[in-house]
Design a protein around this motif. Structure first.
Motif, mmCIF file in Angstrom:
data_model
loop_
_atom_site.group_PDB
_atom_site.id
_atom_site.type_symbol
_atom_site.label_atom_id
_atom_site.label_comp_id
_atom_site.label_asym_id
_atom_site.label_seq_id
_atom_site.Cartn_x
_atom_site.Cartn_y
_atom_site.Cartn_z
ATOM 1 N N ALA A 150 112.907 96.202 87.151
ATOM 2 C CA ALA A 150 113.254 96.683 85.813
ATOM 3 C C ALA A 150 112.967 95.598 84.783
ATOM 4 N N LEU A 151 112.034 95.890 83.873
ATOM 5 C CA LEU A 151 111.705 94.984 82.772
ATOM 6 C C LEU A 151 112.230 95.615 81.488
ATOM 7 N N PHE A 152 113.305 95.054 80.942
ATOM 8 C CA PHE A 152 113.947 95.624 79.765
ATOM 9 C C PHE A 152 113.416 95.004 78.479
ATOM 10 N N ALA A 169 124.566 95.133 88.087
ATOM 11 C CA ALA A 169 125.667 95.491 88.984
ATOM 12 C C ALA A 169 125.167 96.225 90.225
ATOM 13 N N ALA A 170 124.054 96.959 90.065
ATOM 14 C CA ALA A 170 123.488 97.695 91.195
ATOM 15 C C ALA A 170 122.609 96.810 92.078
ATOM 16 N N GLY A 171 122.478 95.527 91.694
ATOM 17 C CA GLY A 171 121.694 94.603 92.499
ATOM 18 C C GLY A 171 120.209 94.630 92.239
ATOM 19 N N VAL A 172 119.804 95.184 91.091
ATOM 20 C CA VAL A 172 118.377 95.301 90.799
ATOM 21 C C VAL A 172 117.796 93.980 90.288
ATOM 22 N N LEU A 173 118.608 93.107 89.686
ATOM 23 C CA LEU A 173 118.171 91.830 89.122
ATOM 24 C C LEU A 173 117.098 92.048 88.057
ATOM 25 N N PRO A 174 117.497 92.543 86.896
ATOM 26 C CA PRO A 174 116.532 92.883 85.848
ATOM 27 C C PRO A 174 115.944 91.665 85.147
ATOM 28 N N VAL A 175 114.817 91.893 84.508
ATOM 29 C CA VAL A 175 114.220 90.932 83.579
ATOM 30 C C VAL A 175 114.424 91.516 82.186
ATOM 31 N N ALA A 176 115.023 90.738 81.281
ATOM 32 C CA ALA A 176 115.330 91.247 79.941
ATOM 33 C C ALA A 176 114.610 90.422 78.888
ATOM 34 N N CYS A 177 113.756 91.091 78.131
ATOM 35 C CA CYS A 177 113.059 90.455 77.011
ATOM 36 C C CYS A 177 113.860 90.731 75.746
#
Length: 243
Positions: A47-49, A73-81
């Motif tokens: 997930a790239l936010f 929280a779901a364990g996806v480990l997002p990247v947030a721009c």
């Protein structure tokens, strides 16, 4: 959307708007974000936010970050721009940050090293400091941070008020909504822009005959709207819809 995402190969990177989707202004609900987070976790998607409007969408920094936090929280480990161009009024500085949520200190160190070597140094190496120092000053000072949160809330509320006034004026003018409804979609959307439903030909007529300017996909800037503009814009929209 779920069906399309379910068909992607594992490891695919998916770009998502954290809040105030541009141009539609239509965001998933909290429950839908949770469903998407679980789908990403199950399918092994990245997930790239794109977070350009945190605090400016709803007026609440935490509410506007709920999507990213649901994925973490779901364990996806997002990247947030994260961009501060709009929320801190630093548009000309183009200031922001990219945030990687990592599973361990070792992973974080490896990611930082890779980003520096493969992205930062080849692309820009030493970024301008002026905007970054302004952002750091506001975010790092408790009093300034509290003042900024209040001002964000005021701006978000003002944009929402323009939505309500415009929808009311369009109804009062008897302008037919392109979706067959009652212009409620203008109020239900969130963020700086309203996806009006007007066609490219409507937009051209608004520009040429009334000097009202939208992008040709029907996107209108609600942040640029003023109370004194509302009646004129509503009459202009009714006029082009009657053609």
């Amino acid at each position: 959307m779920r069906a399309a995402l379910s068909g992607l190969p594992r490891g695919s990177v998916v770009l998502l708007h954290a809040c105030a989707h541009n141009p539609t202004g239509i965001d998933p609900s909290g429950e839908q974000w949770q469903e998407l987070a679980e789908l990403f976790a199950g399918r092994g998607l990245v997930a790239l936010f794109d977070s350009a409007y945190q605090g400016y969408a709803s007026g609440d920094l935490d509410a506007d970050a709920a999507s990213v936090r649901a994925f973490e929280a779901a364990g996806v480990l997002p990247v947030a721009c994260q961009s501060y161009a709009k929320s801190l009024g630093l548009y000309g500085e183009r200031i922001g940050a990219v945030n990687f949520v990592c599973a361990s200190r070792e992973e974080a160190e490896a990611v930082l090293s890779t980003v520096k070597q493969t992205i930062v140094r080849p692309a820009y190496s030493s970024p301008p400091l002026h905007g970054a120092r302004l952002a750091a000053e506001v975010l790092g000072d408790a009093a300034l941070f509290a003042q900024w949160r209040g001002e964000l809330r005021g701006m978000a509320n003002r944009v929402h008020r323009m939505r309500v006034l415009l929808a009311d004026a369009l109804r009062a003018e008897g302008a037919p909504s392109p979706d067959g409804g009652d212009w409620g979609h203008v109020v239900d959307q969130i963020g700086m822009f309203a996806y009006t439903g007007l066609s490219a030909s409507h937009v051209d007529s608004l520009r040429e005959r009334h000097h009202v300017y939208l992008t040709r996909d029907g996107r209108m800037s609600m942040a640029a709207m003023k109370p004194a503009d509302i009646e004129y814009v509503a009459r202009a929209v009714r006029s082009v819809l009657a053609e």
